[in-house]
Scaffold this motif. Structure first.
Motif, PDB file in Angstrom:
ATOM      1  N   VAL A 195       0.838  -1.206   0.000  1.00 10.08           N
ATOM      2  CA  VAL A 195       0.000   0.000   0.000  1.00 10.08           C
ATOM      3  C   VAL A 195       0.870   1.252   0.000  1.00 10.08           C
ATOM      4  N   GLU A 196       1.894   1.254   0.844  1.00 12.56           N
ATOM      5  CA  GLU A 196       2.754   2.438   0.916  1.00 12.56           C
ATOM      6  C   GLU A 196       3.548   2.624  -0.372  1.00 12.56           C
ATOM      7  N   LYS A 197       4.075   1.530  -0.922  1.00  8.78           N
ATOM      8  CA  LYS A 197       4.829   1.617  -2.176  1.00  8.78           C
ATOM      9  C   LYS A 197       3.974   2.198  -3.288  1.00  8.78           C
ATOM     10  N   ARG A 198       2.786   1.633  -3.445  1.00 11.20           N
ATOM     11  CA  ARG A 198       1.919   2.049  -4.553  1.00 11.20           C
ATOM     12  C   ARG A 198       1.426   3.481  -4.367  1.00 11.20           C
ATOM     13  N   SER A 199       1.285   3.903  -3.123  1.00  8.60           N
ATOM     14  CA  SER A 199       0.802   5.270  -2.872  1.00  8.60           C
ATOM     15  C   SER A 199       1.830   6.312  -3.292  1.00  8.60           C
ATOM     16  N   LEU A 200       3.103   5.922  -3.384  1.00 11.22           N
ATOM     17  CA  LEU A 200       4.154   6.863  -3.778  1.00 11.22           C
ATOM     18  C   LEU A 200       4.190   7.096  -5.284  1.00 11.22           C
TER      19      LEU A 200
ATOM     20  N   LYS B 246      14.026  12.867  -4.410  1.00  9.15           N
ATOM     21  CA  LYS B 246      15.026  12.036  -3.735  1.00  9.15           C
ATOM     22  C   LYS B 246      14.489  11.509  -2.407  1.00  9.15           C
ATOM     23  N   THR B 247      13.760  12.374  -1.680  1.00  7.89           N
ATOM     24  CA  THR B 247      13.172  11.944  -0.400  1.00  7.89           C
ATOM     25  C   THR B 247      12.227  10.772  -0.601  1.00  7.89           C
ATOM     26  N   LEU B 248      11.400  10.850  -1.661  1.00  6.22           N
ATOM     27  CA  LEU B 248      10.461   9.759  -1.936  1.00  6.22           C
ATOM     28  C   LEU B 248      11.187   8.503  -2.409  1.00  6.22           C
ATOM     29  N   LEU B 249      12.269   8.681  -3.179  1.00  4.71           N
ATOM     30  CA  LEU B 249      13.060   7.520  -3.595  1.00  4.71           C
ATOM     31  C   LEU B 249      13.693   6.827  -2.387  1.00  4.71           C
ATOM     32  N   GLU B 250      14.150   7.611  -1.444  1.00  9.12           N
ATOM     33  CA  GLU B 250      14.718   7.040  -0.219  1.00  9.12           C
ATOM     34  C   GLU B 250      13.652   6.291   0.576  1.00  9.12           C
ATOM     35  N   ARG B 251      12.461   6.873   0.608  1.00 13.11           N
ATOM     36  CA  ARG B 251      11.346   6.208   1.312  1.00 13.11           C
ATOM     37  C   ARG B 251      10.963   4.909   0.593  1.00 13.11           C
ATOM     38  N   TYR B 252      10.996   4.957  -0.740  1.00 11.05           N
ATOM     39  CA  TYR B 252      10.646   3.797  -1.560  1.00 11.05           C
ATOM     40  C   TYR B 252      11.614   2.641  -1.300  1.00 11.05           C
ATOM     41  N   THR B 253      12.918   2.942  -1.307  1.00 12.30           N
ATOM     42  CA  THR B 253      13.910   1.885  -1.088  1.00 12.30           C
ATOM     43  C   THR B 253      13.879   1.378   0.343  1.00 12.30           C
ATOM     44  N   LYS B 254      13.503   2.234   1.269  1.00 13.81           N
ATOM     45  CA  LYS B 254      13.387   1.788   2.665  1.00 13.81           C
ATOM     46  C   LYS B 254      12.290   0.735   2.793  1.00 13.81           C
TER      47      LYS B 254
ATOM     48  N   ILE C  71       9.295  -5.614 -10.313  1.00 17.98           N
ATOM     49  CA  ILE C  71       8.559  -4.459 -10.848  1.00 17.98           C
ATOM     50  C   ILE C  71       8.884  -3.221 -10.012  1.00 17.98           C
ATOM     51  N   ASP C  72       8.955  -3.392  -8.704  1.00 20.55           N
ATOM     52  CA  ASP C  72       9.293  -2.272  -7.820  1.00 20.55           C
ATOM     53  C   ASP C  72      10.694  -1.741  -8.120  1.00 20.55           C
ATOM     54  N   TRP C  73      11.639  -2.663  -8.351  1.00 19.43           N
ATOM     55  CA  TRP C  73      13.010  -2.236  -8.638  1.00 19.43           C
ATOM     56  C   TRP C  73      13.098  -1.548  -9.996  1.00 19.43           C
ATOM     57  N   MET C  74      12.316  -2.024 -10.958  1.00 21.29           N
ATOM     58  CA  MET C  74      12.299  -1.372 -12.270  1.00 21.29           C
ATOM     59  C   MET C  74      11.721   0.036 -12.166  1.00 21.29           C
ATOM     60  N   ASN C  75      10.633   0.175 -11.403  1.00 20.29           N
ATOM     61  CA  ASN C  75      10.060   1.505 -11.186  1.00 20.29           C
ATOM     62  C   ASN C  75      11.080   2.429 -10.526  1.00 20.29           C
ATOM     63  N   PHE C  76      11.797   1.890  -9.555  1.00 17.36           N
ATOM     64  CA  PHE C  76      12.817   2.685  -8.872  1.00 17.36           C
ATOM     65  C   PHE C  76      13.871   3.170  -9.869  1.00 17.36           C
TER      66      PHE C  76
ATOM     67  N   PHE D  19       3.519 -10.801 -15.085  1.00 15.04           N
ATOM     68  CA  PHE D  19       4.743 -10.039 -14.852  1.00 15.04           C
ATOM     69  C   PHE D  19       5.134  -9.251 -16.102  1.00 15.04           C
ATOM     70  N   LEU D  20       5.008  -9.879 -17.255  1.00 17.32           N
ATOM     71  CA  LEU D  20       5.336  -9.218 -18.515  1.00 17.32           C
ATOM     72  C   LEU D  20       4.402  -8.025 -18.756  1.00 17.32           C
ATOM     73  N   VAL D  21       3.126  -8.217 -18.447  1.00 16.13           N
ATOM     74  CA  VAL D  21       2.149  -7.120 -18.592  1.00 16.13           C
ATOM     75  C   VAL D  21       2.550  -5.942 -17.701  1.00 16.13           C
ATOM     76  N   GLN D  22       2.932  -6.234 -16.462  1.00 15.59           N
ATOM     77  CA  GLN D  22       3.312  -5.165 -15.545  1.00 15.59           C
ATOM     78  C   GLN D  22       4.589  -4.457 -15.990  1.00 15.59           C
ATOM     79  N   LEU D  23       5.544  -5.191 -16.559  1.00 13.97           N
ATOM     80  CA  LEU D  23       6.764  -4.564 -17.069  1.00 13.97           C
ATOM     81  C   LEU D  23       6.441  -3.510 -18.133  1.00 13.97           C
ATOM     82  N   VAL D  24       5.524  -3.863 -19.030  1.00 17.38           N
ATOM     83  CA  VAL D  24       5.197  -2.960 -20.133  1.00 17.38           C
ATOM     84  C   VAL D  24       4.313  -1.800 -19.668  1.00 17.38           C
ATOM     85  N   THR D  25       3.368  -2.098 -18.788  1.00 16.30           N
ATOM     86  CA  THR D  25       2.370  -1.080 -18.418  1.00 16.30           C
ATOM     87  C   THR D  25       2.799  -0.207 -17.246  1.00 16.30           C
TER      88      THR D  25
END
Length: 970
Positions: free
Chosen positions: A666-671, A707-715, A746-751, A809-815
């Protein structure tokens, strides 16, 4: 200011009645015409204006309705003594304001009226109802106490007390407020006593919440206790209070009396047994009177069994089993005796159920025998015995179940199509056995047979929801999600079941390309929740009016549970992300969506709201198939590991882990929306000059926040920011091996995508010490996307013969990451080519942006190549003729002389249509059996897969077209 007789809102009722009649009959045009005529005669009447606003709102003209309402409010609150103010006018305005989501406006009208007429109970009750609908517990209490002081009525005092309880239970009130409520009640009782049973319940619950069990028992046994006139309710409450007070002996005596009155009350028996064991404490000393207490329980239960010998009471027999189970827990029982008693219990219960049906003339020997066989199968399944059987034995059981169902169809000959059939559970059980066979052997035929037995059952009776839920999961697993969604819709899920049942399909849909269906699903769910919160507020006030105070607490607590639902929060966050996906090829549309989300901060605020609060998980996990105990776990995706892999062993831990993961998700997606917004403008700024005309440095707030949000994301991903940067470089360079596709990737790719957007401005990420082959974070993202798409395609077999494929997973990579990267490219291109700005002679961009232009060109080409790679794979899947796919699937159940493997269950189903006769099963069942088509089931699976792949291909084609259009600009 009292309303005149025969007047409504200061207007003669005969002039108003025709308007209400037209509204009630939904003749809104006529009602509006009559309302306009009324306003011409009473232009400054707030009531006439409120009526018109009500009609406009019903016609869907919300803006006009709000404007008229605000006009009425202004006239109402202008301190003109000639303006007629009454509850009818205010309540009509409240209805409209509430439906327009401006309840605060109605509240302010009532507040003004109560100030103008401070002792009018009717208006004060209207104001109280507004506070109830706003869940303003403190204000509820204050206005209720004012009404109590004016009227001295018990109900108003209880309204105040109930509001205080809500402050503590559902608000931020301290527990010391209970003392205030108790003091108010004591004072009232001293002068007036209590007159309502609900008042007594409120008083005792108040004492319970303060752990004053002795005081509560004293009240219950005193004069006020006479208000509770139902003896069993009184005993149940008395037993609970004694147990909580620690007087287990007395509590056990009370529960024993209650069981004598209600021998089939299982919950009461558990409380009784718990009291005998002093709340089930397992720290038993050598001198502990465990044996004597169990002996007492055994004697009492035997007495109940004798008394219940000739009727259908089950609790005493189940109680006997529970006692033997407890003995085993304390090392003092006989396991063989428990098994024997268990079998006898189920045999007896099955027999008793059939006795009940004798009066309906539908009970016979075969029915009893069928029920007993099903019971045995269910016990085998419940205790996990089926997981330890050899494959051949398990196959025989599936065959036996299917054969038994078909042979006993005649028992349901006289039943209505909506009535449950005899042996209906056999097909569900056979399905789960066949799925286990597929898990063990990976033979596709077993999976196909598991689907066929369910579709065969639905052909005979289409109302069996258990079959449909199993099919939702099986079709989803086999990449036939459109078919799964079709089965979900056939469940006809409504009202609160949307919260508990939609979890069977929602996670799969969120990772799918079926955006239109997903949009409908999310919209329907959110509409239900919004409607329920409105209705819940109305029901809460209704409970106050009817003096049902326990329902007040129940309604509010239920509303709180829904509001803190993990699924509700997830849907509110995923809905705008879906919009961004759907419009990711048009940056102007993306920006409009982000603007409507307050530049992406809306989702962040939703996520921040849950911090420090516990989310609720409302899905009924008992309805899920054994192979997927939670939405993020599917045993079929991994190998069979013997008996130790029996899911029941790990269900509790799995559920706990899932709940923890949901909070992170929930927190990841909200960012995401905010990071997309910041990335767009960070990339845009990177294209512009580094210095403004006056020499000042461009504002870096965007870069800092990103950068603050990226730090929060990786945390959230359990990595410090710098370590996360190193990790994505490792993925890109190949230093980190490719792992099985997972949501984490997918999270790491978004990052990586957002890291690139941030670095365009900050230039903090250097390359010399990381990946010499990468010249920029642009190349980092391009390489990761290309590599993971390529690897995913390589390890994904043909969809038709590869259940549990990596297609989601492939769908999420593209979309997602690919789409967000493309949006950032669009943003850069828009800055390179501002609207209306002519290209410079000899080049399209400034010299300072040459390097960036080169990076963008490479990125566009890389994304085009990656997208075309996906499209090529999809076309290969779609170009395979359906007949060839059909043969690949259907041949898995054709035995062709084999003695083992799948096909036996299919043979039984196939032969049933020729063996069953009309005279045996009746025309309805015979026609249904003959209508079932095994070939049709296979072709539906193929069609569902084709539809899913086609939708994905459309998304890829639009993505490629958009990228090519940007490339043309260069």
């Amino acid at each position: 200011m009292a309303s005149k007789f025969g007047f409504a809102g200061g207007i003669p009722e005969r002039r108003v009645r025709p308007i209400w009649d037209a509204v009630d009959s939904r003749q809104f045009k006529n009602a509006l015409k009559l309302s306009t005529a009324l306003l011409s005669k009473y232009p400054n009447s707030p009531y006439a204006l409120a009526l018109k606003a009500l009609i406009l709102e019903r016609m869907g003209k919300n803006e006009e309705a709000l404007s008229v309402c605000l006009n009425a409010k202004e006239i109402l609150c202008n301190n003109d003594s000639n303006v007629f103010v009454d509850d009818l006018t205010l309540s009509t305005l409240q209805i409209v304001f509430q439906r327009l989501d401006h309840l605060e406006m109605a509240t302010s009208c009532y507040e003004y009226a109560c100030t103008k007429y401070p002792n009018n109970l009717e208006l004060m009750m209207g104001l109280f109802s507004c506070y109830v609908r706003e869940y303003s517990f403190v204000k509820q209490q204050q206005i209720a106490i004012k009404m109590y002081k004016i009227a001295g009525e018990e109900r108003f005092l209880l309204w105040a007390v109930c509001s205080i309880q809500l402050q503590v239970c559902c608000g931020n009130g301290a527990e010391k407020l209970f003392q205030l409520a108790e003091g108010l009640l004591k004072k009232h009782i001293a002068s007036h006593g209590l007159h309502e049973p609900e008042a007594l319940s409120v008083y005792i619950s108040l004492l319970e919440q303060q752990c004053k069990y002795g005081d509560a028992l004293e009240i219950l046994s005193g004069k006020l206790g006479a208000l509770m006139m139902i003896e069993v309710d009184k005993l149940r409450l008395q037993g609970r209070l004694l147990a909580r007070a620690g007087d287990y002996v007395a509590a056990a005596d009370v529960f024993q009396k209650l069981l004598e009155l209600c021998p089939d009350d299982w919950e009461c028996f558990l409380q009784y047994l718990g009291c005998l064991l002093e709340d089930e404490s397992i720290l038993i000393k050598d001198t502990d009177p465990f044996d004597s207490r169990m002996s007492q329980a055994v004697d009492f239960v035997r007495k109940l069994m004798v008394e219940a010998n000739n009727n259908s009471v089950r609790c005493p027999y189940l109680a006997h089993l529970e006692i033997e189970r407890r003995k085993l827990l304390f090392g003092k029982g006989d396991a063989d005796k428990v098994v024997e008693d268990l079998m006898q219990y189920f045999i007896r219960v099955s027999f008793l159920k059939n006795l009940v049906k004798e009066c309906e003339g539908s009970v016979s020997g075969p029915t009893k025998e069928l029920g007993q066989s099903i019971t045995v199968f269910k016990i085998q399944n419940s205790i996990g015995e089926l997981f330890s059987l050899p494959v051949n034995d398990l196959e025989d059981i599936a065959v036996q179940m299917t054969e038994m169902f078909c042979k006993n169809l005649s028992l349901s000959k006289e039943l209505d199509a909506q009535e449950s059939m005899h042996g209906e559970e056999l097909l569900s059980l056979a399905c789960t056995v066949l799925v286990q066979l597929f898990w063990r052997t990976r033979d596709l035929g077993y999976l196909l047979e598991s689907i066929m037995v369910l579709e065969f059952g639905l052909a005979i009776r289409r109302y069996v929801w258990q079959y449909k839920i199993l099919l939702v999961h099986l079709y989803s697993y086999w990449s036939s999600l459109p078919l799964a969604y079709e089965r979900y819709k056939s469940l006809d899920v409504k009202n609160i079941l949307l919260e508990t049942v939609s979890a069977h399909i929602l996670p799969q849909m969120l990772a799918s390309p079926l955006w239109a269906d997903l949009s409908d699903l999310l919209r329907e769910y959110l509409k239900f929740m919004d409607d329920h919160f409105r209705e819940s507020a109305d029901l809460t006030f209704l409970a106050y009016r009817h003096r049902n105070y326990s329902k007040v607490i129940e309604f509010v607590q239920f509303k709180e549970r829904l509001q803190h639902s993990s699924q509700y929060l997830m849907v509110k966050i995923e809905a705008p992300i879906l919009q961004l996906k759907q419009n990711s090829n048009n940056i102007d549309e993306v920006e409009c969506i982000l603007e409507s989300l307050r530049c992406g901060t809306h989702s962040l605020e939703l996520s921040n709201e849950i911090r420090g609060k516990s989310l609720t998980f409302n899905e009924d996990l008992k309805l899920r198939p054994w192979w997927t105990p939670t939405f993020d776990k599917n045993y079929l995706l991994g190998p069979f590991e013997g008996v130790s892999s029996c899911p029941r062993e790990n269900t509790h831990n799995q559920i706990k882990q899932t709940e923890e993961n949901v909070l992170k998700t929930v927190e990841k997606r909200s960012l995401l929306p905010r990071m997309i917004y910041l990335s767009i403008y960070s990339a845009s700024e990177s294209v512009k000059e580094n210095l403004e005309a006056n020499g000042a440095v461009v504002d870096s707030k965007i870069s800092l926040e990103l950068k603050t949000l990226l730090e929060r994301y990786t945390k959230i991903l359990d990595f410090p920011f710098q370590d996360a940067v190193e990790l994505v470089f490792g993925f890109s360079s190949g230093q980190k091996p490719f792992e099985a596709p997972s949501p984490d990737m997918i999270d790491w790719m978004n990052f990586a995508v957002f890291l690139n957007a941030w670095n365009l401005n900050s230039h903090e990420v250097k390359f010399s010490d990381r990946d010499p082959s990468s010249t920029s974070t642009w190349n980092l993202v391009n390489t990761m996307l290309r590599k993971y798409v390529m690897e995913t395609i390589r390890c994904t077999g043909p969809v038709v013969s590869s259940p549990g494929s990596h297609l989601p997973f492939l769908v999420q990579l593209v979309t997602e990451p690919l789409a967000w990267h493309a949006v950032i490219i669009h943003s850069c291109m828009r800055s390179l080519h501002p609207s209306g700005k002519k290209k410079k002679k000899g080049g399209s961009v400034d010299q300072s942006n040459t390097q960036l232009l080169h990076e963008i060109q490479n990125s566009i080409q890389s994304l085009c190549d990656t997208t075309e790679m996906v499209m090529k794979w999809l076309r290969e899947q779609l170009d395979t003729p359906d007949d060839e796919k059909f043969e690949a699937i259907f041949s898995s159940i054709l035995r062709n002389g084999r003695n083992d493997g799948p096909g036996k269950v299919f043979k039984i189903l196939e032969s049933s249509s020729s063996l069953i006769k009309d005279v045996e099963v009746g025309p309805r069942i015979l026609e249904a059996v003959k209508s079932w088509s095994p070939a049709g089931d296979v072709r539906k699976i193929i069609a569902g897969q084709r539809s899913l792949l086609s939708e994905f291909l459309k998304i890829c084609e639009l993505k490629l077209k958009s990228l090519q259009a940007v490339r043309v600009q260069l």
